[in-house]
Design a protein around this motif. Structure first.
Motif, PDB file in Angstrom:
ATOM      1  N   TRP A 108     -96.987   3.560 -84.929  1.00 16.71           N
ATOM      2  CA  TRP A 108     -96.499   4.396 -86.011  1.00 16.71           C
ATOM      3  C   TRP A 108     -95.623   5.315 -85.178  1.00 16.71           C
ATOM      4  CZ3 TRP A 108     -95.864   2.183 -90.217  1.00 16.71           C
ATOM      5  CH2 TRP A 108     -96.875   1.312 -90.942  1.00 16.71           C
ATOM      6  N   ARG A 109     -96.245   5.735 -84.020  1.00 18.67           N
ATOM      7  CA  ARG A 109     -95.182   6.480 -83.291  1.00 18.67           C
ATOM      8  C   ARG A 109     -94.084   5.914 -82.678  1.00 18.67           C
ATOM      9  NH1 ARG A 109     -99.098   9.410 -78.507  1.00 18.67           N
ATOM     10  NH2 ARG A 109    -100.169  10.683 -79.780  1.00 18.67           N
ATOM     11  N   ALA A 110     -93.989   4.535 -82.402  1.00 14.13           N
ATOM     12  CA  ALA A 110     -92.749   3.949 -82.297  1.00 14.13           C
ATOM     13  C   ALA A 110     -91.805   3.679 -83.447  1.00 14.13           C
ATOM     14  CB  ALA A 110     -93.060   2.588 -81.665  1.00 14.13           C
ATOM     15  N   ILE A 111     -92.525   3.544 -84.676  1.00 12.68           N
ATOM     16  CA  ILE A 111     -91.596   3.536 -85.620  1.00 12.68           C
ATOM     17  C   ILE A 111     -90.882   4.905 -86.080  1.00 12.68           C
ATOM     18  CG2 ILE A 111     -91.589   2.934 -88.243  1.00 12.68           C
ATOM     19  CD1 ILE A 111     -93.797   0.923 -87.714  1.00 12.68           C
ATOM     20  N   ARG A 112     -91.549   5.902 -85.815  1.00 16.48           N
ATOM     21  CA  ARG A 112     -91.065   7.024 -85.885  1.00 16.48           C
ATOM     22  C   ARG A 112     -89.925   7.327 -85.318  1.00 16.48           C
ATOM     23  NH1 ARG A 112     -95.442   9.833 -85.948  1.00 16.48           N
ATOM     24  NH2 ARG A 112     -95.479  10.574 -83.969  1.00 16.48           N
ATOM     25  N   SER A 113     -90.287   7.133 -83.918  1.00 13.19           N
ATOM     26  CA  SER A 113     -89.160   7.539 -83.082  1.00 13.19           C
ATOM     27  C   SER A 113     -87.619   6.838 -83.321  1.00 13.19           C
ATOM     28  CB  SER A 113     -89.609   6.931 -81.520  1.00 13.19           C
ATOM     29  OG  SER A 113     -89.644   5.633 -81.288  1.00 13.19           O
ATOM     30  N   ALA A 114     -87.849   5.491 -83.910  1.00 14.55           N
ATOM     31  CA  ALA A 114     -86.715   4.753 -84.078  1.00 14.55           C
ATOM     32  C   ALA A 114     -86.010   5.243 -85.309  1.00 14.55           C
ATOM     33  CB  ALA A 114     -87.109   3.240 -84.388  1.00 14.55           C
ATOM     34  N   LEU A 115     -87.103   5.690 -86.240  1.00 17.93           N
ATOM     35  CA  LEU A 115     -86.377   6.346 -87.823  1.00 17.93           C
ATOM     36  C   LEU A 115     -85.729   7.524 -87.285  1.00 17.93           C
ATOM     37  CD1 LEU A 115     -86.580   5.616 -90.778  1.00 17.93           C
ATOM     38  CD2 LEU A 115     -88.493   7.309 -90.603  1.00 17.93           C
ATOM     39  N   TYR A 121     -86.081   8.937 -75.809  1.00 16.04           N
ATOM     40  CA  TYR A 121     -86.508  10.102 -75.380  1.00 16.04           C
ATOM     41  C   TYR A 121     -88.095   9.924 -75.397  1.00 16.04           C
ATOM     42  CZ  TYR A 121     -82.268  12.236 -74.534  1.00 16.04           C
ATOM     43  OH  TYR A 121     -81.058  12.781 -74.039  1.00 16.04           O
ATOM     44  N   ALA A 122     -88.806   8.865 -75.995  1.00 11.22           N
ATOM     45  CA  ALA A 122     -89.939   8.773 -76.143  1.00 11.22           C
ATOM     46  C   ALA A 122     -90.802   8.083 -75.054  1.00 11.22           C
ATOM     47  CB  ALA A 122     -90.490   7.820 -77.502  1.00 11.22           C
ATOM     48  N   GLN A 123     -91.941   8.468 -74.885  1.00  6.69           N
ATOM     49  CA  GLN A 123     -92.883   7.598 -73.866  1.00  6.69           C
ATOM     50  C   GLN A 123     -92.598   6.306 -73.981  1.00  6.69           C
ATOM     51  OE1 GLN A 123     -96.611   9.205 -73.199  1.00  6.69           O
ATOM     52  NE2 GLN A 123     -95.946  11.410 -73.388  1.00  6.69           N
ATOM     53  N   TYR A 124     -92.552   5.508 -72.667  1.00 13.00           N
ATOM     54  CA  TYR A 124     -92.383   4.113 -72.746  1.00 13.00           C
ATOM     55  C   TYR A 124     -93.782   3.553 -73.427  1.00 13.00           C
ATOM     56  CZ  TYR A 124     -88.409   3.837 -69.601  1.00 13.00           C
ATOM     57  OH  TYR A 124     -87.086   4.286 -69.193  1.00 13.00           O
ATOM     58  N   GLY A 125     -94.879   3.863 -73.293  1.00 18.53           N
ATOM     59  CA  GLY A 125     -96.141   3.475 -73.922  1.00 18.53           C
ATOM     60  C   GLY A 125     -96.143   3.435 -75.374  1.00 18.53           C
ATOM     61  N   ASP A 126     -95.224   4.425 -75.903  1.00 20.56           N
ATOM     62  CA  ASP A 126     -95.376   4.629 -77.463  1.00 20.56           C
ATOM     63  C   ASP A 126     -94.046   3.921 -78.122  1.00 20.56           C
ATOM     64  OD1 ASP A 126     -97.299   6.467 -77.232  1.00 20.56           O
ATOM     65  OD2 ASP A 126     -95.802   8.287 -77.129  1.00 20.56           O
ATOM     66  N   MET A 127     -93.330   3.261 -77.347  1.00 13.81           N
ATOM     67  CA  MET A 127     -92.071   2.602 -77.921  1.00 13.81           C
ATOM     68  C   MET A 127     -92.611   1.290 -78.685  1.00 13.81           C
ATOM     69  SD  MET A 127     -89.321   3.611 -75.121  1.00 13.81           S
ATOM     70  CE  MET A 127     -88.137   2.096 -75.553  1.00 13.81           C
ATOM     71  N   GLY A 128     -93.302   0.502 -77.856  1.00 17.69           N
ATOM     72  CA  GLY A 128     -93.480  -0.881 -78.569  1.00 17.69           C
ATOM     73  C   GLY A 128     -92.510  -1.825 -78.343  1.00 17.69           C
ATOM     74  N   TRP A 129     -92.865  -3.049 -78.021  1.00 17.62           N
ATOM     75  CA  TRP A 129     -91.734  -3.983 -77.868  1.00 17.62           C
ATOM     76  C   TRP A 129     -90.757  -4.245 -78.942  1.00 17.62           C
ATOM     77  CZ3 TRP A 129     -89.165  -6.322 -74.278  1.00 17.62           C
ATOM     78  CH2 TRP A 129     -88.577  -7.490 -74.377  1.00 17.62           C
ATOM     79  N   LYS A 130     -91.383  -4.309 -80.165  1.00 15.72           N
ATOM     80  CA  LYS A 130     -90.808  -4.443 -81.507  1.00 15.72           C
ATOM     81  C   LYS A 130     -89.653  -3.471 -81.731  1.00 15.72           C
ATOM     82  CE  LYS A 130     -93.044  -8.253 -82.296  1.00 15.72           C
ATOM     83  NZ  LYS A 130     -93.977  -8.405 -81.177  1.00 15.72           N
TER      84      LYS A 130
END
Length: 368
Positions: A108-115, A121-130
């Motif tokens: 959800w961190r990855a989705i929130r960063s995209a939204l 600027y997010a941490q690479y580990g939080d981004m997620g491939w999708k």
């Protein structure tokens, strides 16, 4: 209704979009351990998209200024909202459902960063491939926020100098931050020291495209012979490929500027053979659906675990659905919204009066 901005389809640039998205998809289909050079070409494709965005957006703004004597931020952002957000929000909605159902892994961190447009600027580990590819969409959205306003603030007449000065500041800041890691120290976040996709470190790739737009403007339009155009485009492409093949840092001045050189070589010689090649119908079609292809490609390639042919078929199906059902209808609705709600603008004090527009073989496409 405000003065209209004439816009016509540029088949060459849609072909260039096609090449860019093909580079991205191929880079995600290959094994990074055995095909490192092809993997690096994906970043080349993204840099080409950045140059195109800077060039096309600025050209569109200059056309509006010439036609209406002013630039409407409201109209600009309405066009951007209806052009960019519906396909990306639809994709994020699908990803959220798949993640909640346990069918894919995506935090959800990855989705929130995209939204909220801070994936780069997010941490690479939080981004997620999708969601990882939303870093480039974040860069473009940040560019949309600052560039039109700065163009109005400093004036269209000084726009080229403004863009060049900003590019110079980005280059200087990149060198300083690489040396002293100032942003990472300021926010106590070591991850920011290695995040080369940050907008403040990569924005010059778009700003060089902005500079090119002023040369493309009718009063300053330049031209090249087909031979010179071909030589410039092929030389710049070869050098850009070499920079990445030799593992030179993505943030080098040349790597950020060469996509604009390629773009300039193409628009300065509309009849060059390489331009005609990019205007092949299939390439033009791929270019037109390139945004939807980019949005959906990381659901199917890279870490999907599917066979490549099956992955590409799934990607194509989703991209076509997005293009015809989400993207194009939302663009048309945005135009209708503007046509209903925009009153005839009055030229601002001291602004140039509208000038008659001459039809050009290379004007900004309607889907900018």
């Amino acid at each position: 209704m405000g003065a209209s901005v004439k816009s016509h389809y540029i088949p060459t640039l849609d072909g260039l979009r096609a090449v860019s998205i093909i580079l991205v998809i191929v880079s995600h289909c290959v094994n990074p351990k055995t095909s490192h050079r092809l993997v690096e070409m994906g970043h080349v494709g993204v840099l080409m998209f950045f140059a195109l965005s800077g060039f096309l957006i600025t050209t569109r703004l200059l056309q509006e200024y010439t036609a209406a004597g002013r630039i409407s931020l409201r109209n600009f952002y309405v066009r951007r909202i209806f052009r960019i957000l519906p396909p990306s929000l639809f994709y994020l909605g699908v990803i959220s459902i798949l993640a909640a159902s346990g069918l894919i892994q995506c935090s959800w961190r990855a989705i929130r960063s995209a939204l909220f447009l801070y994936t780069n600027y997010a941490q690479y580990g939080d981004m997620g491939w999708k969601i990882g590819h939303f870093w480039s969409l974040s860069v473009e959205e940040h560019f949309y926020l600052f560039w039109p306003a700065l163009l109005i603030l400093f004036g269209v007449r000084r726009g080229q100098k403004t863009a060049a000065a900003l590019a110079g500041l980005v280059i200087t800041w990149r060198i300083v931050d690489d040396r002293y890691e100032l942003l990472a120290r300021l926010f106590h976040n070591p991850n920011l020291a290695f995040h080369g996709n940050r907008t403040d470190l990569i924005a010059d790739a778009l700003l060089w495209g902005c500079c090119l737009a002023f040369y493309y403007h009718p009063r300053m339009r330049f031209s090249l012979s087909p031979a010179w155009s071909t030589a410039i485009v092929l030389s710049a492409a070869a050098l850009l490929t070499a920079l990445f093949s030799w593992h030179i840092n993505h943030g080098t001045i040349l790597a950020q500027a060469l996509p604009t050189v390629i773009l300039g070589g193409l628009v300065a010689a509309p009849n060059a053979p390489i331009g005609r090649l990019l205007e092949l119908p299939l390439l033009r079609y791929i270019g037109r659906i390139s945004y939807s292809l980019y949005i959906w490609q990381q659901l199917f390639v890279g870490q999907s675990g599917l066979l490549i042919p099956l992955s590409l078929l799934g990607l194509l199906a989703c991209a076509l659905f997005s293009y015809y059902v989400i993207e194009q209808p939302s663009i048309r609705y945005g135009r209708r919204f503007l046509s209903r709600s925009t009153a005839a603008p009055l030229p601002s004090a001291g602004a140039q009066q509208p000038q008659p527009q001459s039809r050009s073989a290379h004007s900004v496409p309607e889907n900018v």
